[in-house]
Write an enzyme that holds these catalytic residues in place. Structure first.
Site: not given
Length: 232
Positions: A12, A197
């Site tokens: 990230e 997700d």
């Protein structure tokens, strides 16, 4: 102006490091902080680690050591609503710690004892600039509550309960803790989470997490370049 950027995982933050000029690295409280500039704006970035405690340690160290004017938490999350699918983006208007529970004492679920609030508001100006950056890039996003807890939410019934209880649009494991530390230190904060997700849960995460993190960095670099538009 100095902007702090916190991600939970290395992927990230890695792409953001490539955009930093005149960068230097320091280790504080077990966390690696990388500081430099993006388009002339001072930036401090760190990978906090997964979970609320690591996130809190990183946030407090960033505030005290680097005296940042604001903090943006970036990363990935699981969707809790039909409007957000994999690779879409959730922008928090407020955060909640869904696993904070003293309801046996008569408190509502999510109440943060000591500050006596369930929801902590994100900075409106920061949130609006993130929205502009997303819109300009043509990315699909939704604004709403992001729920944080020390668990990976993968079961449909877990997600439905969170959405119903808090009207949350996404779930992750750090944002609420970062917001908590910023709130008590009076530092403006914002949360940007790319959905990695959906209904596929852990399987989706394994497939899409890295690409979702890359999209988040694209937006945050644009946010930094346009930070002069902020009204803090």
């Amino acid at each position: 102006m100095k902007i702090g950027i916190i991600g939970a995982m290395q992927m990230e933050i890695d792409n953001l490091k490539e955009s930093l000029e005149n960068s230097k690295t320091e280790n504080v409280s077990g966390v690696e902080f990388v500081s430099g500039t993006v388009a002339g704006v001072e930036v401090v970035a760190a990978v906090c680690g997964i979970g609320k405690v690591f996130a809190a340690i990183c946030t407090e160290a960033m505030i005290l050591k680097y005296n940042v004017d604001m903090i943006v938490n970036i990363g990935v999350a699981g969707t809790l609503c039909k409007e957000l699918g994999v690779m879409d983006v959730a922008v928090a208007d407020k955060v909640v710690q869904h696993d904070m529970n003293t309801s046996a004492l008569g408190d509502p679920v999510g109440l943060l004892s000591g500050i006596n609030q369930i929801f902590l508001p994100c900075n409106e100006s920061m949130m609006e600039l993130l929205e502009k950056c997303l819109a300009d890039k043509g990315m699909k996003y939704k604004v709403g509550t992001i729920a944080t807890g020390d668990m990976f939410m993968h079961k449909a019934e877990q997600k439905a309960k969170l959405h119903e209880r808090f009207e949350a649009i996404a779930a992750e494991m750090e944002g609420g803790s970062i917001g908590h530390v910023c709130y008590v230190n009076k530092v403006p904060f914002a949360i940007l989470r790319t959905i990695s997700d959906g209904e596929g849960g852990a399987m989706d995460y394994a497939t899409f997490a890295e690409k979702a993190a890359e999209l988040g960095i694209e937006v945050i670099v644009e946010f930094i370049k346009r930070s002069g538009e902020l009204n803090l």
